[in-house]
Design a protein around this motif. Structure first.
Motif, PDB file in Angstrom:
ATOM      1  N   UNK A 125      11.320  18.566 -21.481  1.00  0.00           N
ATOM      2  CA  UNK A 125      10.457  19.445 -22.286  1.00  0.00           C
ATOM      3  C   UNK A 125       9.512  20.230 -21.380  1.00  0.00           C
ATOM      4  N   UNK A 126      10.085  20.886 -20.370  1.00  0.00           N
ATOM      5  CA  UNK A 126       9.335  21.762 -19.476  1.00  0.00           C
ATOM      6  C   UNK A 126      10.114  23.067 -19.350  1.00  0.00           C
ATOM      7  N   UNK A 127       9.516  24.082 -18.735  1.00  0.00           N
ATOM      8  CA  UNK A 127      10.175  25.379 -18.611  1.00  0.00           C
ATOM      9  C   UNK A 127      11.179  25.395 -17.461  1.00  0.00           C
ATOM     10  N   UNK A 128      12.104  26.357 -17.512  1.00  0.00           N
ATOM     11  CA  UNK A 128      13.066  26.530 -16.424  1.00  0.00           C
ATOM     12  C   UNK A 128      12.336  26.804 -15.111  1.00  0.00           C
ATOM     13  N   UNK A 129      11.266  27.603 -15.178  1.00  0.00           N
ATOM     14  CA  UNK A 129      10.515  27.937 -13.965  1.00  0.00           C
ATOM     15  C   UNK A 129       9.860  26.713 -13.360  1.00  0.00           C
ATOM     16  N   UNK A 130       9.389  25.807 -14.203  1.00  0.00           N
ATOM     17  CA  UNK A 130       8.784  24.570 -13.689  1.00  0.00           C
ATOM     18  C   UNK A 130       9.832  23.725 -12.978  1.00  0.00           C
ATOM     19  N   UNK A 131      11.045  23.675 -13.538  1.00  0.00           N
ATOM     20  CA  UNK A 131      12.133  22.950 -12.882  1.00  0.00           C
ATOM     21  C   UNK A 131      12.421  23.572 -11.521  1.00  0.00           C
ATOM     22  N   UNK A 132      12.507  24.904 -11.467  1.00  0.00           N
ATOM     23  CA  UNK A 132      12.792  25.600 -10.205  1.00  0.00           C
ATOM     24  C   UNK A 132      11.699  25.338  -9.173  1.00  0.00           C
ATOM     25  N   UNK A 133      10.450  25.279  -9.635  1.00  0.00           N
ATOM     26  CA  UNK A 133       9.338  25.002  -8.723  1.00  0.00           C
ATOM     27  C   UNK A 133       9.468  23.601  -8.132  1.00  0.00           C
ATOM     28  N   UNK A 134       9.823  22.629  -8.972  1.00  0.00           N
ATOM     29  CA  UNK A 134      10.028  21.264  -8.485  1.00  0.00           C
ATOM     30  C   UNK A 134      11.208  21.203  -7.511  1.00  0.00           C
ATOM     31  N   UNK A 135      12.272  21.961  -7.808  1.00  0.00           N
ATOM     32  CA  UNK A 135      13.442  21.956  -6.932  1.00  0.00           C
ATOM     33  C   UNK A 135      13.092  22.490  -5.546  1.00  0.00           C
ATOM     34  N   UNK A 136      12.284  23.543  -5.494  1.00  0.00           N
ATOM     35  CA  UNK A 136      11.870  24.089  -4.192  1.00  0.00           C
ATOM     36  C   UNK A 136      11.123  23.033  -3.389  1.00  0.00           C
ATOM     37  N   UNK A 137      10.276  22.277  -4.070  1.00  0.00           N
ATOM     38  CA  UNK A 137       9.520  21.219  -3.396  1.00  0.00           C
ATOM     39  C   UNK A 137      10.452  20.104  -2.927  1.00  0.00           C
ATOM     40  N   UNK A 138      11.422  19.741  -3.758  1.00  0.00           N
ATOM     41  CA  UNK A 138      12.391  18.700  -3.386  1.00  0.00           C
ATOM     42  C   UNK A 138      13.183  19.127  -2.156  1.00  0.00           C
ATOM     43  N   UNK A 139      13.667  20.383  -2.158  1.00  0.00           N
ATOM     44  CA  UNK A 139      14.448  20.877  -1.021  1.00  0.00           C
ATOM     45  C   UNK A 139      13.634  20.810   0.260  1.00  0.00           C
ATOM     46  N   UNK A 140      12.363  21.216   0.169  1.00  0.00           N
ATOM     47  CA  UNK A 140      11.507  21.243   1.357  1.00  0.00           C
ATOM     48  C   UNK A 140      11.301  19.831   1.906  1.00  0.00           C
ATOM     49  N   UNK A 141      11.072  18.874   1.012  1.00  0.00           N
ATOM     50  CA  UNK A 141      10.804  17.508   1.446  1.00  0.00           C
ATOM     51  C   UNK A 141      12.046  16.832   2.021  1.00  0.00           C
ATOM     52  N   UNK A 142      13.211  17.181   1.486  1.00  0.00           N
ATOM     53  CA  UNK A 142      14.447  16.589   1.987  1.00  0.00           C
ATOM     54  C   UNK A 142      15.035  17.369   3.154  1.00  0.00           C
ATOM     55  N   UNK A 143      14.448  18.527   3.467  1.00  0.00           N
ATOM     56  CA  UNK A 143      14.925  19.337   4.585  1.00  0.00           C
ATOM     57  C   UNK A 143      16.255  20.008   4.306  1.00  0.00           C
ATOM     58  N   UNK A 144      16.459  20.423   3.045  1.00  0.00           N
ATOM     59  CA  UNK A 144      17.712  21.083   2.660  1.00  0.00           C
ATOM     60  C   UNK A 144      17.391  22.427   2.026  1.00  0.00           C
ATOM     61  N   UNK A 145      18.433  23.207   1.737  1.00  0.00           N
ATOM     62  CA  UNK A 145      18.201  24.540   1.194  1.00  0.00           C
ATOM     63  C   UNK A 145      18.930  24.805  -0.116  1.00  0.00           C
ATOM     64  N   UNK A 146      19.687  23.830  -0.610  1.00  0.00           N
ATOM     65  CA  UNK A 146      20.403  24.068  -1.860  1.00  0.00           C
ATOM     66  C   UNK A 146      20.618  22.760  -2.614  1.00  0.00           C
ATOM     67  N   UNK A 147      21.036  22.899  -3.859  1.00  0.00           N
ATOM     68  CA  UNK A 147      21.195  21.780  -4.777  1.00  0.00           C
ATOM     69  C   UNK A 147      22.252  20.778  -4.291  1.00  0.00           C
ATOM     70  N   UNK A 148      23.404  21.286  -3.876  1.00  0.00           N
ATOM     71  CA  UNK A 148      24.503  20.418  -3.457  1.00  0.00           C
ATOM     72  C   UNK A 148      24.109  19.533  -2.285  1.00  0.00           C
ATOM     73  N   UNK A 149      23.445  20.148  -1.285  1.00  0.00           N
ATOM     74  CA  UNK A 149      23.028  19.384  -0.110  1.00  0.00           C
ATOM     75  C   UNK A 149      21.940  18.383  -0.464  1.00  0.00           C
ATOM     76  N   UNK A 150      21.070  18.750  -1.417  1.00  0.00           N
ATOM     77  CA  UNK A 150      20.019  17.823  -1.857  1.00  0.00           C
ATOM     78  C   UNK A 150      20.630  16.582  -2.483  1.00  0.00           C
ATOM     79  N   UNK A 151      21.621  16.772  -3.352  1.00  0.00           N
ATOM     80  CA  UNK A 151      22.284  15.640  -3.998  1.00  0.00           C
ATOM     81  C   UNK A 151      22.998  14.781  -2.958  1.00  0.00           C
ATOM     82  N   UNK A 152      23.702  15.446  -2.025  1.00  0.00           N
ATOM     83  CA  UNK A 152      24.414  14.710  -0.978  1.00  0.00           C
ATOM     84  C   UNK A 152      23.442  13.897  -0.125  1.00  0.00           C
ATOM     85  N   UNK A 153      22.293  14.499   0.196  1.00  0.00           N
ATOM     86  CA  UNK A 153      21.280  13.796   0.997  1.00  0.00           C
ATOM     87  C   UNK A 153      20.726  12.603   0.248  1.00  0.00           C
TER      88      UNK A 153
END
Length: 222
Positions: free
Chosen positions: A186-214
């Motif tokens: 129950x959050x906006x698409x933009x909020x999800x995208x903002x969280x994803x950017x933070x997740x990528x940065x913390x995991x040292x990746x640049x995309x969804x597939x690599x984040x899941x693999x990591x």
């Protein structure tokens, strides 16, 4: 009250929203004998130049900005001038952000809901050598640190993921789309995208597939 032998505490404001900067200036205006805003930067791109030119006592900076984050900016500033004091402002009362702020050398982590007189008091304390932490967050952080030490925490905590980011990451692993995650939480698409950017940065990746693999490779999720 902590006072400076050379006058009021000199502060530079950094935020990617000019309205926020103007709001902070208005909050501090009536305390000009204790704290004075000597400069500002809308966004982090020009902040290092402004800070280098003005050499403020404290940089008061938003933790989440487009492009360069407040954490990245703090790390860069401390690399150039280890004595530089940076206080990060946030709307997120999440202990993981506090831990990240302290890890990059910030002298404080305060919430944007802070009152003007308390903000001034905390800036004076930082100028005097103290670390400024929202009181309620400080209490929770002690418990969080103890639980992390006992491995009693959410998946990804040790990688710096917040509880909400861990939740989003778990949905990503199951293949849920951004829209699906937004609907589920129950959050906006933009909020999800903002969280994803933070997740990528913390995991040292640049995309969804690599984040899941990591996440799978490091055992964050099985």
């Amino acid at each position: 009250m902590v006072t400076s032998a050379t006058g009021p505490v000199r502060v530079v404001l950094v935020d990617d929203h000019e309205m926020v900067i103007e709001g902070l200036k208005a909050m501090l205006a009536s305390f000009h004998q204790r704290v004075v805003v000597v400069g500002q930067s809308v966004g982090a791109e020009d902040a290092l130049r402004v800070i280098t030119d003005l050499e403020p006592d404290i940089v008061l900076c938003d933790i989440r900005m487009q492009g360069i984050s407040g954490l990245d900016l703090c790390r860069s500033m401390r690399g150039l001038a280890p004595e530089r004091k940076v206080v990060l402002l946030s709307v997120y009362d999440d202990e993981q952000y506090l831990f990240q702020a302290l890890r990059v050398g910030a002298s404080g982590y305060l919430l944007k809901s802070i009152s003007s007189d308390e903000l001034v008091r905390q800036l004076e304390l930082v100028h005097g050598g103290s670390t400024a932490i929202d009181p309620d967050m400080a209490v929770r952080a002690v418990d969080t640190a103890a639980r992390m030490q006992r491995d009693e925490f959410w998946p990804g905590a040790r990688q710096g993921l917040t509880q909400r980011e861990s939740e989003i990451m778990s949905f990503m692993v199951t293949g849920l789309s951004n829209r699906g995650i937004a609907t589920r939480l129950i959050i906006s698409d933009e909020t999800v995208k903002s969280h994803l950017r933070s997740i990528y940065r913390k995991l040292g990746v640049s995309d969804r597939t690599t984040a899941v693999a990591t996440a799978l490779r490091e055992g964050i999720f099985q």
